[in-house]
Write a protein that holds these residues in place. Sequence first.
Motif, mmCIF file in Angstrom:
data_model
loop_
_atom_site.group_PDB
_atom_site.id
_atom_site.type_symbol
_atom_site.label_atom_id
_atom_site.label_comp_id
_atom_site.label_asym_id
_atom_site.label_seq_id
_atom_site.Cartn_x
_atom_site.Cartn_y
_atom_site.Cartn_z
ATOM 1 N N PHE A 1 -8.774 -17.348 31.285
ATOM 2 C CA PHE A 1 -9.989 -17.896 31.882
ATOM 3 C C PHE A 1 -9.650 -18.717 33.123
ATOM 4 C CE2 PHE A 1 -13.299 -21.010 32.554
ATOM 5 C CZ PHE A 1 -14.449 -20.256 32.421
ATOM 6 N N LEU A 2 -8.636 -19.533 33.039
ATOM 7 C CA LEU A 2 -8.246 -20.364 34.176
ATOM 8 C C LEU A 2 -7.808 -19.503 35.351
ATOM 9 C CD1 LEU A 2 -7.760 -23.033 35.506
ATOM 10 C CD2 LEU A 2 -5.581 -23.222 34.301
ATOM 11 N N ALA A 3 -7.063 -18.428 35.079
ATOM 12 C CA ALA A 3 -6.662 -17.517 36.157
ATOM 13 C C ALA A 3 -7.895 -16.928 36.837
ATOM 14 C CB ALA A 3 -5.776 -16.405 35.601
ATOM 15 N N PRO B 1 16.574 -17.714 42.045
ATOM 16 C CA PRO B 1 16.630 -18.276 40.684
ATOM 17 C C PRO B 1 15.846 -17.396 39.727
ATOM 18 C CG PRO B 1 16.058 -19.963 42.303
ATOM 19 C CD PRO B 1 15.991 -18.649 43.007
ATOM 20 N N GLN B 2 16.402 -17.125 38.575
ATOM 21 C CA GLN B 2 15.748 -16.274 37.596
ATOM 22 C C GLN B 2 14.891 -17.119 36.654
ATOM 23 O OE1 GLN B 2 15.881 -12.815 37.537
ATOM 24 N NE2 GLN B 2 16.781 -13.275 39.526
ATOM 25 N N PRO B 3 13.729 -16.592 36.279
ATOM 26 C CA PRO B 3 12.910 -17.336 35.322
ATOM 27 C C PRO B 3 13.627 -17.431 33.982
ATOM 28 C CG PRO B 3 11.974 -15.156 35.778
ATOM 29 C CD PRO B 3 13.123 -15.345 36.709
ATOM 30 N N PRO B 4 13.376 -18.477 33.218
ATOM 31 C CA PRO B 4 14.034 -18.617 31.921
ATOM 32 C C PRO B 4 13.668 -17.468 30.998
ATOM 33 C CG PRO B 4 12.242 -20.192 32.140
ATOM 34 C CD PRO B 4 12.427 -19.568 33.494
ATOM 35 N N ALA B 5 14.640 -16.989 30.247
ATOM 36 C CA ALA B 5 14.410 -15.856 29.359
ATOM 37 C C ALA B 5 13.618 -16.288 28.132
ATOM 38 C CB ALA B 5 15.748 -15.262 28.928
ATOM 39 N N GLY B 6 12.776 -15.388 27.658
ATOM 40 C CA GLY B 6 12.121 -15.616 26.375
ATOM 41 C C GLY B 6 10.901 -16.501 26.379
ATOM 42 N N VAL B 7 10.373 -16.902 27.549
ATOM 43 C CA VAL B 7 9.201 -17.779 27.529
ATOM 44 C C VAL B 7 7.903 -17.008 27.689
ATOM 45 C CG1 VAL B 7 10.532 -19.714 28.412
ATOM 46 C CG2 VAL B 7 9.307 -18.256 30.018
ATOM 47 N N GLY B 8 7.963 -15.750 28.130
ATOM 48 C CA GLY B 8 6.774 -14.912 28.166
ATOM 49 C C GLY B 8 5.729 -15.325 29.168
ATOM 50 N N ALA B 9 6.111 -15.826 30.330
ATOM 51 C CA ALA B 9 5.141 -16.254 31.334
ATOM 52 C C ALA B 9 4.526 -15.051 32.037
ATOM 53 C CB ALA B 9 5.815 -17.170 32.351
ATOM 54 N N ILE B 10 3.265 -15.196 32.441
ATOM 55 C CA ILE B 10 2.593 -14.174 33.244
ATOM 56 C C ILE B 10 2.033 -14.833 34.494
ATOM 57 C CG2 ILE B 10 1.969 -12.772 31.245
ATOM 58 C CD1 ILE B 10 -0.889 -13.891 31.485
ATOM 59 N N THR B 11 1.821 -14.047 35.532
ATOM 60 C CA THR B 11 1.217 -14.567 36.747
ATOM 61 C C THR B 11 -0.294 -14.391 36.676
ATOM 62 O OG1 THR B 11 1.578 -12.421 37.825
ATOM 63 C CG2 THR B 11 3.249 -14.129 38.163
ATOM 64 N N GLY B 12 -0.998 -15.167 37.503
ATOM 65 C CA GLY B 12 -2.447 -15.156 37.450
ATOM 66 C C GLY B 12 -3.066 -13.803 37.720
ATOM 67 N N ASP B 13 -2.451 -13.017 38.621
ATOM 68 C CA ASP B 13 -3.023 -11.710 38.932
ATOM 69 C C ASP B 13 -2.865 -10.737 37.766
ATOM 70 O OD1 ASP B 13 -0.315 -11.939 39.442
ATOM 71 O OD2 ASP B 13 -0.290 -10.285 40.861
ATOM 72 N N GLN B 14 -1.984 -11.054 36.819
ATOM 73 C CA GLN B 14 -1.852 -10.229 35.624
ATOM 74 C C GLN B 14 -2.879 -10.617 34.570
ATOM 75 O OE1 GLN B 14 2.372 -11.370 35.111
ATOM 76 N NE2 GLN B 14 2.846 -9.187 35.104
ATOM 77 N N ALA B 15 -3.522 -11.759 34.763
ATOM 78 C CA ALA B 15 -4.444 -12.277 33.748
ATOM 79 C C ALA B 15 -5.907 -12.010 34.077
ATOM 80 C CB ALA B 15 -4.233 -13.778 33.567
ATOM 81 N N VAL B 16 -6.224 -11.786 35.353
ATOM 82 C CA VAL B 16 -7.633 -11.600 35.724
ATOM 83 C C VAL B 16 -8.077 -10.182 35.395
ATOM 84 C CG1 VAL B 16 -7.498 -13.328 37.540
ATOM 85 C CG2 VAL B 16 -7.010 -10.936 38.083
ATOM 86 N N CYS B 17 -9.388 -9.962 35.437
ATOM 87 C CA CYS B 17 -9.926 -8.634 35.170
ATOM 88 C C CYS B 17 -9.425 -7.643 36.214
ATOM 89 C CB CYS B 17 -11.452 -8.660 35.206
ATOM 90 S SG CYS B 17 -12.219 -9.552 33.848
ATOM 91 N N PRO B 18 -9.074 -6.417 35.802
ATOM 92 C CA PRO B 18 -8.597 -5.423 36.770
ATOM 93 C C PRO B 18 -9.724 -4.974 37.677
ATOM 94 C CG PRO B 18 -8.861 -4.441 34.602
ATOM 95 C CD PRO B 18 -9.072 -5.919 34.425
#
Length: 516
Positions: free
Chosen positions: A256-258, A499-516
């Motif tokens: 929702f926030l995305a 720098p690589q994102p930390p492994a195993g935290v399962g983060a997503i970017t906002g464009d992956q969260a909004v409606c397609p």
Amino acid sequence: MNAPSRSQAPTPRRTARPTGRRRPPRTRWGLRISAVAAGVLLAAGGVGHAMVAGVETRIGRVDPFKDMPTEERPGGGSGLNFLVVGTDGRDKITKEEKRAYHLGGVPCHCTDTLMLVHLSAERDRASIISLPRDSYAEVPAHQDPVTGRRHPRHPVKLNAAYAEGGPNLTVRTVEHMTGVHIDHYLEVDFTSFMHSVDAVGGVEVCTSRPLRDGFTGLDLPAGKHLLGGGQALQYVRSRHIDASADLGRMHRQQRFLASLIHKITSSGVLMNPIRFKDVAETMLESVRADSGFAANDLVDLGQAMRGFTPSSSEFVSVPLTRENLRLPGGGEAVRWDPVASQQLFQAIRDDRPLARHPGKDAPDPQDTQDVQDSPSAKDPKAPQDARQPRGTEVEVPPSQITVRVDNGTPRAGLGATAAKALRATGFRTSGTPGTTAGRHPAAHTVIDYDPRWDHSARALAAALPGARLHPVARRGPVLHVTLGADFTAVTPVREQQPPQPPAGVGAITGDQAVCP
């Protein structure tokens, strides 16, 4: 063909940290989402100080950093950290709204869900971390603000910190658990959230299956929906939809926030000063913030975040173990994964991304120019990937740097040999190497370059140890090397790994969260 990369634009001025105060965690998803959105709206607007100062007067004030022992607080890192807290305040909600959106009952004036929001030092990324309200926490020793009674350090669920000691104890608890220094505190209620969503014209969400919750009254069929303030509050409050309970609710809050950020940044609100002021005032009418959060902060953030988009944001929940922990007074609390959670918060302290951002490292189109006479553009054997398994790390990928090579020595064929070696390590070469020695052979290898492409020049110099850099104004993107008597060989180089994102935290970017 790609040309050398020029120096980056000057780093935006960073917002100074208030010297003594910061803010506590967030609570209800609705509330924290409202507060974050208000901050993004103000930041992305880039409006003048006078207008923002007027909006600032609508913000209620709270002192979450009062009398906090400096020695117990974690040190500050790069970027800016917000703790956003939502409360269940509903004093300004009408009877009709309470009935329609299942908001009856007596408010507990407690937190429900918390979010830690990190703005990168360059103000080009926002990381939003959900802190489960049922997390196992140990509140520091403190004095009850009402009775004056002293309480020793003891375990509780995270959301109980607010009930015991208000914003101050909440901030202290979150800082202790995360090791992250909190710079600002925002607190919002149901009213602010509902009015904020209505002010931007509603927010779009997508559901792959029907969502129903008898406790909140949420009833959405599968598909795409434009939610007004009341429905949006139901959506972000619902935790009885399925077995995922609070974790599923946090994921919906993140999505929702995305979508809310996308609506704010794409609707034209930020380009219309009058509309912007109206929306900002509505968003902030029920918000409380620390006294250090002032108009200057809003203006600075606005200037730095004009290009903020959903793809600039990333969302994650604190990684948990499968085993819950029992509390002394009864009940269970979820336990943070001791390894993955520390990796997550270390990334925040180091100002590193939590998710992969596709395309972020793509070259600036302004730094790209076709060089028609480059053999590597026609040679299918020319290396296209500058990342060699070995070699000195450089800021600019060699594949983005075009070089013209001339031989300034009497050694026949040296120019062709050097050009071939440069191509082997990833550089692009332009034209056929010439000879400039004549009667005055060059004693030293010299790189002529336009000062605008100084990063590229330094990358080339790493491949030619001992070469002297010679800036030449308005020379353009192609670098020129004149080989001297001191040239011996080309040293392999490779692109510096981000720098690589930390492994195993399962983060997503906002464009992956909004409606397609």
